[in-house]
Design a protein around this motif. Structure first.
Motif, PDB file in Angstrom:
ATOM      1  N   LYS B 330     -25.084  -8.613   1.749  1.00  0.00           N
ATOM      2  CA  LYS B 330     -23.880  -9.375   1.422  1.00  0.00           C
ATOM      3  C   LYS B 330     -23.957  -9.963   0.022  1.00  0.00           C
ATOM      4  O   LYS B 330     -22.941 -10.106  -0.650  1.00  0.00           O
ATOM      5  N   PRO B 334     -20.297  -8.430  -1.347  1.00  0.00           N
ATOM      6  CA  PRO B 334     -19.699  -9.130  -0.200  1.00  0.00           C
ATOM      7  C   PRO B 334     -18.771  -8.234   0.607  1.00  0.00           C
ATOM      8  O   PRO B 334     -18.452  -8.566   1.749  1.00  0.00           O
ATOM      9  N   THR B 336     -19.462  -5.212   1.619  1.00  0.00           N
ATOM     10  CA  THR B 336     -20.192  -4.346   2.544  1.00  0.00           C
ATOM     11  C   THR B 336     -19.962  -4.864   3.962  1.00  0.00           C
ATOM     12  O   THR B 336     -20.099  -6.054   4.209  1.00  0.00           O
ATOM     13  N   GLU B 361     -20.946 -15.482   5.774  1.00  0.00           N
ATOM     14  CA  GLU B 361     -20.775 -14.369   4.839  1.00  0.00           C
ATOM     15  C   GLU B 361     -19.965 -13.240   5.463  1.00  0.00           C
ATOM     16  O   GLU B 361     -19.692 -12.249   4.806  1.00  0.00           O
ATOM     17  N   VAL B 363     -20.743 -11.449   8.397  1.00  0.00           N
ATOM     18  CA  VAL B 363     -21.444 -10.449   9.200  1.00  0.00           C
ATOM     19  C   VAL B 363     -20.961 -10.570  10.650  1.00  0.00           C
ATOM     20  O   VAL B 363     -20.771 -11.672  11.156  1.00  0.00           O
TER      21      VAL B 363
END
Ligand code: SF4
Ligand code: SF4
Ligand code: SF4
Ligand code: SF4
Lengths: 382, 744
Positions: B330, B334, B336, B361, B363
């Motif tokens: 990340k 960011p 991804t 972030e 995820v």
């Protein structure tokens, strides 16, 4: 049906203010504490997951976001600061743009450029129209009707109002399709009519807001709402009794004038309070302000305020200030109504009561099906 | 042997009212001819203590029998220095608190307990500490990773010389291969340069630290304080004399080629935690299949861990490692998309901040069991899993990389597995008979190469970890003076490793200091007694060398036991094992306990007062009996309690002594044994159980019922069960009838 995880939805929802959804770790505190969540319509935890997984279809067809009144209890208690109340709010913003078939709503919510553009456009066009088409300017004393002839203002107003109503109702129809469409309910027209009482009840009372722990929100919101409604009615009454747009205004104790005073101060109080609240960020509902929240307040407050100025100048018999104030009043009113009612925040005045109306329809449809299902089951077992 | 014994009876705490102290005094004066018998209203008061102290100084008393409260209380008050034998007779907790005061049977019980106390004091000698000349206070640390470096640094800071052996060219181990580490200070969720380099530098700057890299321990002989470690180094072989050893050889990742079901080896874009770390160090996250940048990445946690087919345990750090790696992705980009499939996200303590940051972030986490992986077009991977939150199957497509968070295998679990049965010599071929002793398991991992009779490496507790009791004594291995630290001991993360290694350094120091004073290290810390072997009686039966749970005894060519007192934990298991009674402690031996048993007065059969000897383990059962007293639970009046260091020290001869004297039954209360044992000496209570399987012969010879001997496992929290346990046994004895040897 397997769920295909879609990371783009979350990226999209960020623009509507829902970025904290990924922080949720699903403890479920929020749903437990929510005074409005029910067995059948559970939120907000569930919606946090829908957002995380990008379950856009599921969200599109959900009614729950409209059942949340952003009392903020969930937000206060979330151990993860995932702001579930704000995520529900973001979903309402997202749904508002989804219901809107013109695409204007999406532009308003997701782009500051278009927001400024449309507000500016309507503002300046209105000023230009007033500047160009106003009647003779009498300066000895106030003659508002001479300046803005009622036989022009009223019809234009009605055309404008009808246009907005059509737009809004067409969006409500799309909402209906999203929420109840998949269920293919069939109900006699009488039920649709009967249940209008639900619609009206909630439209006028916002009773559900009273279920929030903090009852003062309901009072404030009701003040505002009653103010809008009275102002709206008074504008219509003006057609008949001419208490406002006239060269011979009645005395201060005229009932319309008294009511109008109430409406102005109720709305002024509620909007000022909201502005201060959003600046202070103390209450959950005011912690995160989307640009459209400011757009709404920054149009509404000057509208009310310029309306008040018109009244004051008229009473003081100050001719030019009255005309100027009137022009600006219109310049704020047109973008406020034109943009907010069908495309943006103010549309919730329809979506919220309609959501409850649709739920009632769903319940009625189920109740009608059940005896049928029971007999079918009996037939099968026999 | 004490030259002059004095008996002190306390009349405080209701003892004066509940018991006939004059009659008790008479037992001492008449039966044992003791001149100095005194009663005092509160022996634990300043005057009470003063009274005893004066007798020691003026009358030359060197054996003090104090009848009053439990030996587990007022220990400091009644400590009169190392040269005075103190025997405490427990008349309070195990006397009037769990038997009716003023009762005839309670009085008889008190008198018997006093008799046993006097006999014990008579037979006891003052132990002389076993002191070694020139003990080495150097600490050998094996392994130069985070744990080894930390342990070495901590020991060096405390001014103990350190020898550190690292097999690689460079120090640092696993930590040195990290791209970034997570801050160990608030806010606990940032990525920073690994600080292992600073730690290495700090260690290298210490003057008293000797570091051998590219080196290996070839052989270790000796015992705590006297270890000789033969180390092969780049410049030939050296020998170092060291006092204690810290094993910090770490763990290795589980072999991913065994994780074919998760796609490893089948699909090119399935990689492991280590491989992603390497990519991070190279600065590029790419698909191995075509070298293109990875934009959609998923982690599968517990890859191999918590899986009975692979590693049955949680590897403790893979969750946190994956969180850190998700942050790498990340922070690099960011946008991804990162997914983590977990079973339980174990981010304990401050790692919660890291977990939260990773969620912030963006995820996405999936709690799922049974995560399936497939390959789609263009080597893109597809994961299917049941998401427990929406209760539906979820599909994540278009994955460029899937990272398997492989678990850890301790370095002590590498190599050929060796199983050593304690009963190997005797039980061969007749396994069905009697309870067996759990065999010891170790692996030929080539880390310590100990010259110990019981094998060259540390026996493992479970799954190849060389622990000995992870709840009560986390650092102790089964070899005194050798401490395992870091991931070799148990799966752990960096923060825990640092704490663990520091603890191990302290343990090693404690070992050195206590050994220097001739004291037991653990768990009988400060004990100065040690087993002495009367080899003239020894028949080379090897029972002691086989049964010692701590490998303290070696053997010479003729199979004579070769004791290593500094390895010894003073459990006396060897003493219990020895059929020849060749092993004894100055203050604890076979004759002494036998004499105590014989001191019990056995009433005639027609008096209908049966007698039960209770051998209670000092560590759990005896305190449990005290607790029963504190809670005023009532126990059978027939019992006579004798505390043992460990049930492992139980010698069958005592049972024969008891039954031959007409005692009706023997109850053995010891710690839980087996898989999840609680025995402080690991195998003591189990070995006792094993020996009981052989008591039958003795009983048959005496024509007695085997029901007269019973062993029950109690832990300290079982105190409330004691009345029932004892009552139950008493009832059984009643059914069996009185011991026919009464009155012989
Ligand atoms: S309280 Fe917060 S973390 Fe818990 S389920 Fe609700 S949103 Fe998620
Ligand atoms: S803001 Fe209030 S109504 Fe909305 S989900 Fe949270 S607790 Fe429920
Ligand atoms: S640390 Fe996490 S990933 Fe590793 S085994 Fe334990 S639960 Fe599984
Ligand atoms: S059995 Fe116990 S007392 Fe005997 S040598 Fe081994 S550790 Fe020492």
């Amino acid at each position: 049906m397997a769920v295909r995880v879609n990371p783009d939805f979350y990226r999209k929802l960020k623009k509507f203010g829902g970025q904290s959804a990924t922080q949720c770790f699903h403890c479920g505190n929020c749903t437990v504490v929510c005074p409005l969540s029910t067995e059948e319509y559970q939120f907000p935890r569930r919606f946090m997951r829908y957002v995380q997984l990008g379950m856009e279809e599921k969200i599109k067809h959900s009614v729950e976001p409209w059942l949340c009144y952003y009392c903020g209890d969930c937000q206060r208690l979330c151990p993860r600061q995932a702001n579930p109340g704000e995520v529900m709010m973001a979903l309402r913003r997202y749904l508002t743009t989804t219901y809107d078939w013109t695409g204007l709503g999406r532009l308003l919510y997701t782009s500051n450029f278009w927001k400024l553009f449309f507000v500016g456009l309507l503002f300046f066009v209105t000023l230009w129209v007033v500047y160009t088409f106003h009647g003779p300017v009498v300066t000895e004393h106030v003659e508002l009707e001479t300046f803005a002839p009622a036989h022009i203002v009223h019809p234009v107003g009605y055309i404008f109002g009808t246009l907005l109503a059509v737009l809004l109702l067409s969006n409500v129809y799309r909402m209906y399709k999203f929420i109840l469409g998949p269920e293919k309910i069939s109900l006699p027209a009488s039920v649709y009519l009967e249940e209008l009482k639900t619609l009206l009840l909630h439209f006028f009372t916002q009773l559900r807001l009273r279920m929030c722990t903090d009852k003062s929100r309901w009072i404030k919101h009701w003040l505002l709402m009653s103010g809008y409604f009275i102002a709206f009615m008074l504008v219509n009454i003006d057609m008949v009794t001419r208490w406002s747009l006239t060269n011979e205004p009645p005395a201060w104790w005229h009932p319309a004038k008294l009511l109008w005073t109430y409406a102005t101060f109720a709305m002024l109080y509620a909007t000022t309070e909201a502005i201060i609240g959003r600046l202070r960020k103390k209450e959950p509902i005011h912690q995160f302000s989307h640009s459209t929240d400011w757009m709404f307040l920054l149009l509404l407050w000057p509208t009310i305020f310029t309306g008040l100025l018109v009244r004051i100048f008229m009473e003081a018999d100050l001719a030019l200030p009255t005309y100027y104030a009137f022009a600006f009043h219109l310049a704020f009113t047109v973008p406020l109504l034109g943009l907010e009612v069908p495309f943006a925040k103010w549309s919730h005045l329809a979506y919220r009561p309609f959501a409850l109306y649709f739920i009632r329809l769903r319940e009625r449809a189920r109740a009608m099906q059940q005896p049928q299902m029971a007999t079918e089951a009996e037939a099968q077992s026999a | 042997m004490a030259k002059k014994i004095a008996v002190y009876l306390c009349s405080g705490c209701g003892l004066g009212e509940g018991l006939n102290l004059e009659a008790l005094a008479k037992v001492a004066t008449k039966e044992y001819k003791i001149e100095l018998v005194k009663t005092h209203p509160a022996l634990c008061s300043a005057e009470g203590r003063q009274l005893i102290q004066e007798d020691i100084e003026k009358e030359g008393v060197d054996g003090v029998v104090i009848a009053g409260c439990s030996p587990r209380v007022n220990t400091e008050v009644f400590d009169f220095g190392p040269n005075i034998i103190v025997e405490r007779v427990n008349l309070r907790e195990q006397g009037i608190w769990c038997h009716p005061p003023g009762d005839e049977d309670t009085q008889m019980l008190a008198e018997d307990q006093l008799r046993m106390g006097i006999v014990k004091a008579k037979d006891a000698q003052v132990p002389e500490p076993y002191k070694v000349e020139e003990i080495s206070k150097t600490i050998l640390v094996i392994g130069g990773g985070l744990a080894g470096i930390t342990a070495a640094l901590e020991a060096a800071k405390a001014n103990y010389p350190v020898v550190l052996v690292e097999k690689n060219e460079e120090l640092g181990g696993w930590a040195a291969r990290l791209y970034k580490q997570v801050t160990l200070k608030p806010p606990y969720n940032q990525l920073e340069e690994p600080d292992i380099k600073d730690r290495i530098k700090a260690l290298q700057e210490k003057p008293n630290v000797k570091i051998y890299t590219s080196a290996k321990v070839e052989k270790i002989s000796g015992a705590p304080g006297l270890f000789d470690a033969t180390i092969s180094t780049k410049n030939g072989t050296v020998t170092e004399r060291v006092g204690a050893i810290i094993l910090a050889t770490g763990a290795v990742p589980y072999d991913a080629s065994k994780l074919e079901h998760l796609g490893f080896g089948r699909f090119p874009n399935v990689i492991t935690t280590d491989m992603l770390e390497e990519m991070a160090r190279q600065g590029k996250f790419v698909r191995p299949s075509d070298g293109k940048e990875a934009k959609n990445v998923a982690f599968i946690l517990c890859a191999g861990s918590r899986d009975p087919e692979h590693l049955p345990y949680c590897s403790a750090s893979c969750c946190v490692d994956s969180l850190r790696q998700a942050l790498y992705l990340k922070e690099k980009d960011p946008d991804t998309a990162v997914y983590i499939f977990y079973r339980d996200l174990r981010a304990p303590g401050q790692h919660e901040y890291l977990y939260k940051r990773v969620q912030e972030e963006g995820v996405i986490f999936f709690r799922s069991d049974n995560t399936q992986i497939e390959e789609g077009s263009n080597n893109r991977l597809v994961i299917r899993a049941k998401d427990v939150l929406v209760n539906e199957e979820v599909i994540v497509e278009d994955l460029d990389l899937v990272v398997l968070a492989t678990g850890m295998v301790p370095t002590t679990a590498l190599g050929e597995m060796i199983v050593v049965g304690a009963e190997e010599e005797e039980e061969k071929g007749k396994k069905e008979e009697g309870p067996l002793v759990r065999p010891d398991v170790y692996f030929r991992c080539d880390l310590l190469n100990l010259e110990y009779r019981q094998g060259p490496e540390l026996p493992t507790l479970k799954y190849g970890f060389p622990d000995s009791h992870f709840i009560c004594f986390p650092y102790e291995t089964r070899r005194t003076g050798i401490y395992a630290a870091g991931t070799v001991r148990a799966p752990m993360d960096m923060r825990t490793t640092i704490v663990d290694a520091t603890g191990a350094a302290l343990k090693a120091i404690q070992c050195l200091e206590l050994t220097a004073q001739g004291m037991a290290v653990h768990p009988r810390s400060l004990d100065t007694s040690y087993p002495e072997f009367n080899l003239t009686q020894c028949t080379q039966c090897k029972r002691c060398t086989v049964e010692c749970p701590f490998g303290a005894l070696n053997e010479d060519e003729k199979a004579n036991p070769l004791p290593n007192p500094t390895r010894c934990r003073r459990c006396a298991t060897c003493m219990g094992a020895c059929p020849q009674r060749a092993i004894s402690f100055k203050n604890y031996n076979v004759n002494m306990i036998g004499n105590m048993v014989k001191a019990i007065e056995v009433p005639e059969e027609d008096e209908e007062k049966p007698r039960i000897v209770v051998f209670a383990c000092e560590n759990d059962a005896y305190p449990a009996l005290d607790m029963a007293g504190m809670k005023r639970l009532q126990l059978s009046p027939w019992i006579r309690v004798i505390p043992l260091r460990c049930l492992g020290s139980m010698n069958l001869i005592w049972i024969a002594d008891a039954l031959a004297k007409g005692i009706d039954g023997v109850l053995l209360l010891g710690c839980k044994h087996g898989e999840d044992y609680q025995c402080h000496f690991v195998k003591g209570s189990e070995l006792c159980n094993y020996r009981l399987s052989k008591i039958k012969e003795t009983l048959d010879r005496l024509a007695l019922e085997s029901d007269r001997v019973r062993m029950v496992q109690v832990e300290i929290m079982d105190w409330h069960k004691l009345p029932e346990i004892i009552e139950d046994f008493a009832k059984r004895l009643e059914e069996v009838g009185p011991n026919p040897y009464k009155g012989f």
